[in-house]
Design an enzyme around this catalytic site. Structure first.
Site, short mmCIF file in Angstrom:
data_model
loop_
_atom_site.label_atom_id
_atom_site.label_comp_id
_atom_site.label_asym_id
_atom_site.label_seq_id
_atom_site.Cartn_x
_atom_site.Cartn_y
_atom_site.Cartn_z
N SER A 108 -3.81 15.07 -0.90
CA SER A 108 -4.38 13.89 0.01
C SER A 108 -4.53 12.43 -0.73
CB SER A 108 -5.45 14.13 1.00
OG SER A 108 -5.79 13.35 1.84
N ASP A 245 -2.44 7.36 3.47
CA ASP A 245 -2.96 7.83 2.20
C ASP A 245 -1.95 8.73 1.54
OD1 ASP A 245 -3.43 9.63 4.30
OD2 ASP A 245 -4.86 10.73 3.27
N ASP A 247 -0.86 11.86 1.72
CA ASP A 247 -0.20 12.83 2.49
C ASP A 247 -0.21 12.50 3.99
OD1 ASP A 247 -2.92 13.15 3.32
OD2 ASP A 247 -2.64 15.23 3.56
#
Length: 451
Positions: A108, A245, A247
């Protein structure tokens, strides 16, 4: 120590998170998720178990996805390798092709040396804690070891990104023609899909942070570093900036003047728009206890109920699923639109936010003005007993501050789930009051809960 955290398995790649762990975790996943009534019915009908595997562009994703695919294929699961895609795209594809489950390799918003493994069940939904525990236990148990024609095949999911983008475009209530958008893709998983989706929806697109090299993901760009996006929006005279962000399960925005529009403000805009179109189930928005008081005030004025959950998008999603609600999320930019997604989707959120600008012919600043953001001060008090926040003297101090704030503020004490730390959060009508009350209560926490 438990392997699974709040969002899958995460850690330093080739540190705690090794190829061996990824392989064994995939084998255990095949054991646990390859069981059950639906899976057994498929097997009885001669159908093979299928899983979707995707990753973000960080360099360690190559060896970790290879290990996951090897573990699944060695367990008799056919793997569709979707390559580099956002987490919500992987979740969508699992449901879209009716796969048995799927795996996303991503950390992430974390820096490039970290990585993670997220497992989704049938339908592209996150696993409940009890299933994660069963998978963890299965890692030390007997594995599936088919031979010959029964081993799994690994093949390329060639139209994965196209399917996802078409799905995003089909969800839009209005095209984006006439809107100039700057996209910051965090050198991450949305570097291809997000510009394509916004362009196809009619927006004029300027892109930054879309040149992933495997090690620059989230490095000074994306939703955790908004300065570059704000500067670029102002420089090119754009109408709005959208930041993802690594992902792309988050979306934050900046207006034409470079002012940040956070997840609470985005949810307020979308909630009112959905209510106006009759798409806000039960006229209810689901948010966490960290959402700004201004969101509650704004929603109350609009006749919208706000339900509160613990911090974490998984808890928001659990409450949404239990109540059949259509919108929820976090201040950090995880926004879940359950009519179109089973998890937070930053590209979907950004598209719908800009679509409201186009539909209402208003600037983002005008839309965001529906909500007044109350000043919020957070103090982390370390080296205290986090289990004793019910201390009578501390609670008396909290009640006294709440009485002084009245309807113009609130207090939240939140013990850390992993360390001896208590977070003191105070919202007030002005910055000085929030600061003073937060530090006042933090001092009481130090005195009463000292180790």
């Amino acid at each position: 120590m438990a392997l699974f955290g709040t969002d899958g398995v995460r850690g330093l790649a080739n540190g705690p998170l090794t190829a061996d762990i990824a392989l064994t975790l995939a084998q255990a996943t095949a054991v646990v998720l390859g069981q059950g009534r639906i899976a057994e019915a498929r097997k009885a009908a001669g159908k093979r178990l299928t899983a979707v595997v995707a990753r973000d562009p960080r360099i360690s994703g190559h060896f970790l996805s290879a290990a996951v695919e090897a573990g699944l294929a060695s367990s008799g699961v056919d793997v569709l390798d979707a390559g580099t895609l956002p987490t919500p795209a992987a979740a969508f594809l699992i449901a879209d092709i009716d796969a048995d489950f799927g795996v996303m390799i991503s950390a992430s918003h974390n820096p490039a040396p970290d990585n993670g493994i997220k497992i989704f069940a049938r339908g592209g939904v996150k696993l409940p804690d009890v299933v994660e525990q069963r998978i963890e236990e299965a890692m030390t148990g007997e594995k599936l070891r088919p031979t010959g024609a029964d081993v799994g095949r690994v093949s390329r999911f060639s139209d994965a990104e196209d399917r996802y983008v078409i799905h995003l475009l089909a969800s839009l209530p209005h095209r984006l023609d006439g809107i100039h958008v700057v996209l910051d893709c965090a050198h991450g998983a949305a570097s291809g899909a997000s510009p394509e989706a916004f362009s196809n929806a009619g927006a004029k697109v300027t892109v930054i942070g879309a040149d992933p090299d495997g090690i620059n993901i989230n490095d000074g760009v994306g939703s955790t570093h908004l300065d570059k996006l704000a500067a670029e929006v102002v420089r090119v005279g754009a109408d709005v900036g959208i930041a993802h962000d690594g992902d792309a399960d988050r979306c934050l925005a900046v207006d034409a003047d470079g002012n940040v529009i956070d997840g609470d403000q985005i949810m307020a805009i979308l909630a009112v728009a959905m209510k106006d179109r009759g798409r806000l189930a039960e006229n209810t928005l689901v948010a966490t206890v960290m959402s700004n008081l201004g969101l509650h005030v704004a929603m109350r004025e609009q006749g919208i109920t706000v339900r509160q959950t613990a911090v974490g998008d998984r808890y928001v999603l659990e409450d949404m699923n239990a109540g059949g609600y259509s919108l929820g999320g976090e201040q950090s930019g995880h926004v879940i639109m359950s009519d179109f997604a089973t998890t937070g989707d930053g590209v979907l959120t950004g598209l719908h936010l800009v679509a409201e600008m186009a539909r209402q012919k208003k600037t983002l600043a005008e839309l965001a003005s529906i909500m007044t953001v109350y000043p919020q001060k957070l103090v982390n008090v370390k080296d205290v007993d986090r289990t004793k926040t019910d201390d009578e003297h501390l609670q008396k101090a909290v009640r006294a501050v709440e009485a002084e704030l009245g309807d113009t503020g609130r207090v939240l004490l939140r013990p850390s789930g992993t360390e001896q730390l208590v977070r003191v959060m105070v919202e007030a009508a002005d910055e000085q009051s929030a600061h003073e009350y937060a530090h006042q209560l933090a001092e009481v926490v130090r005195e009463r809960l000292a180790l």
